[in-house]
Design an enzyme around this catalytic site. Structure first.
Site, PDB file in Angstrom:
ATOM      1  CG  ASN A 179      -7.950  -4.250   1.266  1.00 50.41           C
ATOM      2  OD1 ASN A 179      -7.281  -3.250   1.521  1.00 50.41           O
ATOM      3  ND2 ASN A 179      -7.445  -5.462   1.243  1.00 50.41           N
ATOM      4  CG  HIS A 183      -1.956  -1.074   1.240  1.00 48.99           C
ATOM      5  ND1 HIS A 183      -3.245  -0.898   0.801  1.00 48.99           N
ATOM      6  CD2 HIS A 183      -1.886  -2.362   1.642  1.00 48.99           C
ATOM      7  CE1 HIS A 183      -3.933  -2.024   0.940  1.00 48.99           C
ATOM      8  NE2 HIS A 183      -3.129  -2.933   1.445  1.00 48.99           N
ATOM      9  CG  HIS A 196      -2.312  -1.257  15.037  1.00 46.45           C
ATOM     10  ND1 HIS A 196      -2.279  -2.544  14.559  1.00 46.45           N
ATOM     11  CD2 HIS A 196      -2.127  -1.357  16.373  1.00 46.45           C
ATOM     12  CE1 HIS A 196      -2.080  -3.387  15.566  1.00 46.45           C
ATOM     13  NE2 HIS A 196      -1.991  -2.681  16.679  1.00 46.45           N
TER      14      HIS A 196
END
Ligand code: HEM
Length: 753
Positions: A203, A131, A395
């Protein structure tokens, strides 16, 4: 035709406009850098830094430990009118090193030279291992309150608004790679809640390549460029990717999503987002439920065509980034609804026979509808890309009370990976103190010191229990809003490296996806597999992947095999026939066209009276008009955004023809390759190419006045999605209706039923 006419017209227009160009060109379409137009002469009067552009936002000015400072966000950046050292000493000269005489050697004592060069030498940090290529924006999330029954997370309480930062990304490419490659897209959201930061690291596809995080290095090594030549960049069309996914068949579901139109989104604004994993929610009464997060875009889910994506890779590699920032600047704020699929928290952790811990499986929305929880609006672009987009650190373990994890083995590995990688990427353990990462909740940890420590911790007792700091900090009790891990029972079991048996089904949901596609989407999937496998060097890999396709669908397999010139193998597993999920298809609904781009081709030698009216109508409809003319500057007093030499069809969602410009003086292949085989056509060949490409990409095309003749010359008059009318405004109304369906789908051949 008078060959001198266009050139003369250009000269006339340019000369006539010369005096007023600088003012009139002050951009009225998004994208210009800087908050004030520059002067031609070099500015000489010292003044404070210019404010950011009106649509730019920056991280709130919080202290490293989360307290609001009340300072404006401009306090994050440069101050004062004069150039200084990093220590704030004003500088008189930054253009010359300190030398022993004008021709002498540079002196070691030149501390300004050393500071400047040393800092420059260390400007780069490692890019993200995956990414790496991304674009971020600030926004706000407003909760509807509909989730209050299943989670106590305060930011989901009715009417609560929470600031967010979102970063969209591709997975495989390097930082400088193109936006429009075929790949999965990241959709990571940082909610700055007052109970601690919540990161939804999602995603644009609801499944993942692997079921266990221990395989993540394998799939990424396979997808990244080959280690010897470091090619190909940012794509899966190569041997190592297909080698892995054809051998490791749990990857087939995600691979099918990548080969579908979802792999080449039209815009970040037109993507769904999926948390993928099942999370465990806890409500105020301590009751738990299992749930999957979804983002639903207000503008619908839309994609590029493969040819558009490829052309854009060269014409505008920043296409998605530009689209996001231009839309925000134009006031067409991108919006999504956050939604939840909720499932009972049973010991089996399944729903309708689907294993909720298997991240290669979806739960069709027809079985568990997505319930809207709130609305996300992105309304500010970053002020500084590095400080915000590059330094943001997401995270999956950043969770507020009310949202907990499950035993999904992919999620469990992610809980380790993100912080671990950020330690290196951001140079130490204190990256949560970087402005974009600072929580908006009070931080009272006992983490101390380390590289880049920005907090000034008071007290002498960063340990517990203590009496020297009066016992501070205290653990929160059950009623103090603490994050309490859900005491899930872990059944007694042998320690094994193994998957549950349900994880072995690698094909039924891939088939479900295929069966849910419309014919045109199936056609695109066939072409995508054929292209990607066709780029592999080794026939064994192609054959192996065909065996996988045989286990998904015989028509799919046969079509791809034909394209590859190989026989179609027989399936090795029984084909199931799951009920299709219409929610997976992108075709067949109507959506708003906010922020879409409308190219308007004009002929400066003809009357332009209604072009301005058409432009205004495009703005009023919430879209962005780009005037395309033979030359830059002004036509009819209107600023030109693209010339025939600089423009390309792939930048536009719709093409309008307001004139029939004759070939311009640079319409020669030697001057502009797009002029191609310039012939004796009465219309500039670049305009005919624009029409041809827009037609091929199934875009709406409209024309009025002399523009109607261009349609005839391009051979597209009277075909589906090509409209004419008496005025620009009339034509715009018609093409807007076509745009609601995103494309003129009838134009695509759909041989795959
Ligand atoms: C459902 C599966 C996954 C999803 C949805 C996902 C999503 C994402 C997203 C959106 C980003 C970009 C974050 C940003 O914009 O900064 C990212 C980065 C990353 N992901 Fe994942 N990922 C998944 C699986 C994994 C797994 C299994 C691992 C490792 C075991 C992993 C490791 C990483 C790492 C190391 C980064 C770079 C983070 C950084 O440098 O800040 N991901 N992931």
């Amino acid at each position: 035709m008078d060959a001198s006419k266009p050139a003369k017209a250009v000269k006339d227009v340019v000369e006539a406009a010369a005096g007023k160009v600088a003012d009139a060109l002050t951009p009225d379409v998004p994208g210009a850098p800087g908050s004030a137009p520059p002067t031609v002469e070099e500015p000489t009067t010292p003044h404070d830094p210019l404010p950011p552009k009106k649509e730019q936002g920056a991280p709130e000015t919080r202290t490293p430990t989360g307290a609001a400072t009340g300072a404006p966000t401009t306090a994050n950046g440069q101050q004062g009118a004069f150039l200084t050292t990093a220590q704030g000493a004003r500088l008189r000269d930054t253009d010359h090193s300190l030398k022993a005489g004008p021709r002498g050697p540079v002196l070691l004592q030149d501390h300004h030279l050393r500071e400047k060069i040393t800092h420059f030498d260390h400007e780069r940090i490692p890019e993200r291992v995956v990414h790496a290529r991304g674009a971020g924006a600030h926004g706000v999330f407003e909760a509807y309150g509909t989730a209050e029954g299943v989670t106590k997370a305060g930011f989901l309480a009715k009417g609560r608004t929470t600031n967010v930062f979102v970063r969209f990304s591709t997975v495989l490419g390097s930082r400088g790679s193109a936006d429009t490659v075929r790949d999965t897209r990241g959709f990571a959201t940082k909610f700055y809640t007052d109970e601690g930061t919540f990161d939804l690291v999602a995603n644009n596809m609801p499944v993942f390549f692997i079921q266990d995080a221990i395989k993540f290095p394998d799939i990424i090594h396979a997808g990244k460029p080959h280690p010897d030549r470091e090619i190909p960049q940012a794509q899966s069309a190569h041997d190592t990717f297909w080698d892995f996914v054809s051998l490791h068949t749990e990857a087939q579901h995600h691979t099918m999503w990548n080969m579908s139109d979802r792999g080449i989104p039209r815009s970040y604004r037109m993507m769904e987002g999926f948390g993928v994993h099942t999370f465990r929610l806890v409500n105020a009464a301590g009751e738990t439920a299992l749930a999957k997060f979804h983002w639903k875009p207000k503008l619908g889910v839309h994609s590029l065509t493969w040819e558009e994506a490829q052309l854009l890779g060269g014409v505008d590699p920043d296409f998605h980034r530009r689209d996001l920032y231009d839309a925000i600047e134009a006031g067409a704020f991108p919006e999504w609804e956050l939604g939840l699929q909720v499932f009972p928290d049973t010991p089996e952790e399944t729903f309708a026979g689907i294993d909720l811990l298997d991240p290669t499986k979806i739960v069709p929305e027809e079985l568990a509808p997505v319930q809207p929880l709130g609305k996300l609006t992105l309304n500010r672009t970053p002020t500084n890309f590095f400080a915000e987009t590059e330094q943001v650190a997401f995270h999956v373990g950043h969770l507020p009370p009310g949202i907990d994890v499950t035993n999904d083995p992919l999620l469990q590995g992610r809980l380790f990976s993100y912080v671990d990688t950020q330690l290196t990427r951001l140079g130490g353990p204190n990256f949560s103190q970087i402005p974009i990462n600072r929580p908006h909740a009070p931080v009272n940890d006992m983490l101390r010191d380390g590289f880049h420590q920005q907090a000034v911790h008071a007290g002498v007792a960063p340990y517990r229990p203590n009496s020297l700091d009066g016992g501070n900090p205290f653990p929160a009790g059950d009623t103090d809003g603490a994050f309490v891990d859900v005491p899930v029972t872990v059944t007694e079991a042998p320690k094994v490296r193994a998957n549950p048996a349900s994880f072995d089904d690698h094909y039924s949901q891939v088939r479900l996806f295929w069966l849910s596609m419309s014919p045109v989407e199936k056609e695109h999937i066939v072409r995508a597999y054929t292209f990607e496998l066709g780029k592999c060097y080794h026939q064994a890999i192609r054959e192996r992947q065909l065996r996988c396709l045989a286990n998904i669908d015989p028509v799919l397999c046969a079509e791809v095999a034909t394209g590859l010139g190989l026989p179609a193998p027989e399936p090795t597993v029984p084909l199931v026939d799951p009920a299709p999920s219409p929610a997976l298809s992108q075709v067949g609904r109507q959506w708003p066209a906010d922020g879409r781009t409308v190219g308007i081709v004009v002929d400066p030698t003809a009357g332009l009276d209604d072009v301005d009216e058409a432009r205004r109508a495009v703005f009023a409809a919430g879209m962005v008009p780009l005037l395309v003319a033979p030359h830059g500057g002004l036509v009819g007093g209107l600023p030109v955004q693209r010339t025939f030499a600089t423009g390309r069809s792939v930048e536009f969602d719709v093409l309008l023809l307001a004139g029939a410009p004759a070939p311009a003086s640079d319409a020669s292949p030697a001057r502009d390759a797009k002029a191609g085989a310039a012939d004796s056509a009465a219309v500039d060949p670049r305009v005919l190419l624009l029409v041809d490409e827009c037609w091929r990409h199934a875009k709406a095309i409209g024309a009025w006045g002399a523009g109607v003749d261009v349609l005839r010359q391009a051979g597209v008059a009277g075909t589906p999605g090509v409209v004419t009318g008496g005025s620009g405004a009339e034509v715009l109304t018609a093409v807007q209706q076509l745009l609601a369906a995103h494309r003129v789908w009838e134009r695509f051949p759909a041989s795959v039923a």
